[in-house]
Design a protein around this motif. Structure first.
Motif, short mmCIF file in Angstrom:
data_model
loop_
_atom_site.label_atom_id
_atom_site.label_comp_id
_atom_site.label_asym_id
_atom_site.label_seq_id
_atom_site.Cartn_x
_atom_site.Cartn_y
_atom_site.Cartn_z
N ASP A 88 0.85 -1.19 0.00
CA ASP A 88 0.00 0.00 0.00
C ASP A 88 0.89 1.23 0.00
N ALA A 89 0.67 2.13 -0.96
CA ALA A 89 1.50 3.33 -1.05
C ALA A 89 0.70 4.48 -1.65
N CYS A 90 1.10 5.71 -1.30
CA CYS A 90 0.56 6.91 -1.91
C CYS A 90 1.72 7.70 -2.50
N GLU A 91 1.47 8.90 -2.97
CA GLU A 91 2.52 9.70 -3.57
C GLU A 91 3.61 10.07 -2.56
N ASN A 92 3.26 10.06 -1.27
CA ASN A 92 4.22 10.46 -0.24
C ASN A 92 5.08 9.33 0.28
N GLY A 93 4.66 8.09 0.07
CA GLY A 93 5.46 6.99 0.56
C GLY A 93 4.64 5.73 0.78
N VAL A 94 5.33 4.70 1.27
CA VAL A 94 4.69 3.40 1.51
C VAL A 94 3.97 3.41 2.85
N HIS A 95 2.76 2.90 2.85
CA HIS A 95 1.97 2.81 4.08
C HIS A 95 2.11 1.44 4.74
N ALA A 96 2.15 0.39 3.94
CA ALA A 96 2.16 -0.94 4.55
C ALA A 96 2.63 -1.98 3.55
N ILE A 97 3.24 -3.04 4.10
CA ILE A 97 3.50 -4.29 3.36
C ILE A 97 2.83 -5.39 4.16
N ARG A 98 1.94 -6.13 3.50
CA ARG A 98 1.21 -7.20 4.19
C ARG A 98 1.61 -8.55 3.60
N ILE A 99 2.08 -9.43 4.46
CA ILE A 99 2.44 -10.79 4.06
C ILE A 99 1.20 -11.67 4.22
N LEU A 100 0.66 -12.16 3.12
CA LEU A 100 -0.62 -12.87 3.19
C LEU A 100 -0.49 -14.30 3.69
N MET A 101 0.72 -14.86 3.69
CA MET A 101 0.93 -16.23 4.17
C MET A 101 0.05 -17.22 3.42
N ASP A 102 -0.08 -17.06 2.10
CA ASP A 102 -0.95 -17.93 1.33
C ASP A 102 -0.24 -19.19 0.83
N VAL A 103 1.10 -19.21 0.91
CA VAL A 103 1.86 -20.42 0.56
C VAL A 103 3.03 -20.54 1.52
N ALA A 104 3.64 -21.72 1.57
CA ALA A 104 4.84 -21.92 2.37
C ALA A 104 6.02 -21.26 1.66
N PRO A 105 7.04 -20.81 2.41
CA PRO A 105 8.22 -20.22 1.77
C PRO A 105 8.84 -21.16 0.75
#
Length: 253
Positions: free
Chosen positions: A55-72
Motif C-alpha cells: 500500500d502506497a501513496c505519492e508520499n510513501g509506503v503505508h504498509a506491506i502485508r504478508i498474506l501467508m498464502d503459501v509456504a516459503p
C-alpha cells in the motif's frame, strides 16, 4: 436625550459585533489548512514468501502485508526466486510504489543484487511519523540492523534509548507496518534462537528470511558482543533469554 443614549449604545454594540466577526474571520484565515488525506493504492507482488500486498501513496509506503498464502519457497542459488507484480495497474506508476517493488525484487534476487540493494522507498505510515517509542524502535531497527545481522530485544531497547524496555520493543516490532524493509525478522532472543514470528504463524518464514540473508550477504562479517554504550549492529549470543524477552516474542511481527 434617552433616544440619543440608546442610539449610542446600539452603535457601540454593532461596532463590537463587527469587530468580533472580523477577528473570527481573521483567525480562520490564519488557521493552516489541513493536508488532504492520503489515497493509498495497492499492488500485489508474488514472491518466494507468497503474495505481498503493498500500500502506497505519492508520499510513501503505508504498509506491506504478508498474506501467508503459501509456504516459503526453496532457496535455489542457480535459479533465483522470482518476484513479480501480479496485480498493479495505475498504482505501479506511483514513484514510491515503484521504489518499493524494485527494492523487494532486488532483495529476493540473486546474491549480487541483494548485496547492493537500491534505496528504499519513503515511509508514510502514521506510526512511523509519530514521536513515540514505537517509531524510535522501528527507525533504529531500519537504520542499524542490516542484511546478515541480528539483534536481541534487550540490545534493541538499549539502542532505542530505554534499556529496560525489552518487552515494549516486542510490542513495537509487532506493530511494524512495513516488514522486510523494516526488518523485524532480525530481532531474536539473546540466546541466538530466532524466536516466533507473526505470533507463531510465521516461524518458518522467519527462519527462511534469516537463512536467505546469510546466503546472499557476501559482505557479512562475524558478529560480536559490544558494550551497552555502543550502537554497532550486534547480537548478544552469550546470555540466556530473559523472561521479558520471551514475553516480548508474543508480540513479534
Amino acid at each position: 436625550m434617552n433616544q440619543e443614549v440608546m442610539s449610542s449604545k446600539t452603535s457601540v454594540q454593532h461596532t463590537t459585533t463587527r469587530s468580533k466577526s472580523n477577528a473570527t474571520q481573521g483567525a480562520e484565515m490564519r488557521k493552516p489548512r489541513e493536508a488532504p488525506p492520503c489515497a493509498p493504492q495497492t499492488v500485489a507482488l508474488l514472491t518466494p514468501l507468497g503474495t505481498l500486498r503493498l500500500d502506497a501513496c505519492e508520499n510513501g509506503v503505508h504498509a506491506i502485508r504478508i498474506l501467508m498464502d503459501v509456504a516459503p519457497a526453496e532457496r535455489n542459488d542457480e535459479a533465483p526466486p522470482r518476484c513479480r507484480v501480479v496485480n498493479g495497474g495505475p498504482a505501479e506508476r506511483i514513484p514510491e510504489m515503484r521504489r518499493c517493488v524494485e527494492w523487494l525484487q532486488a532483495y529476493f534476487g540473486d546474491r549480487h543484487s541483494t548485496g547492493s540493494l537500491p534505496p528504499p522507498p519513503a515511509f508514510h505510515h502514521p506510526a512511523l511519523r509519530a514521536d513515540t517509542f514505537t517509531s524510535r524502535v522501528l527507525h533504529t531497527l531500519f537504520n542499524n540492523i542490516k542484511i546478515g545481522e541480528t539483534v536481541s530485544y534487550k540490545r534493541l531497547a538499549e539502542m532505542a534509548g530505554n534499556p529496560a524496555a525489552a518487552r515494549a520493543v516486542g510490542g513495537a516490532v509487532r506493530r511494524n507496518p512495513i516488514p522486510l524493509i523494516i526488518p523485524c525478522h532480525r530481532v531474536i532472543w539473546s540466546s541466538g534462537q530466532s524466536g516466533p514470528y507473526m505470533s507463531g504463524r510465521g516461524d518458518r518464514l522467519k527462519q527462511w528470511l534469516l537463512a536467505h540473508e546469510r546466503t546472499t550477504d557476501t559482505r557479512r562479517t562475524p558478529i560480536v558482543s559490544k558494550s551497552p554504550s555502543s550502537i554497532e549492529r550486534v547480537v548478544d549470543r552469550t546470555a540466556d533469554p530473559r523472561p521479558n524477552e520471551a514475553q516480548a516474542d508474543r508480540y513479534t511481527k
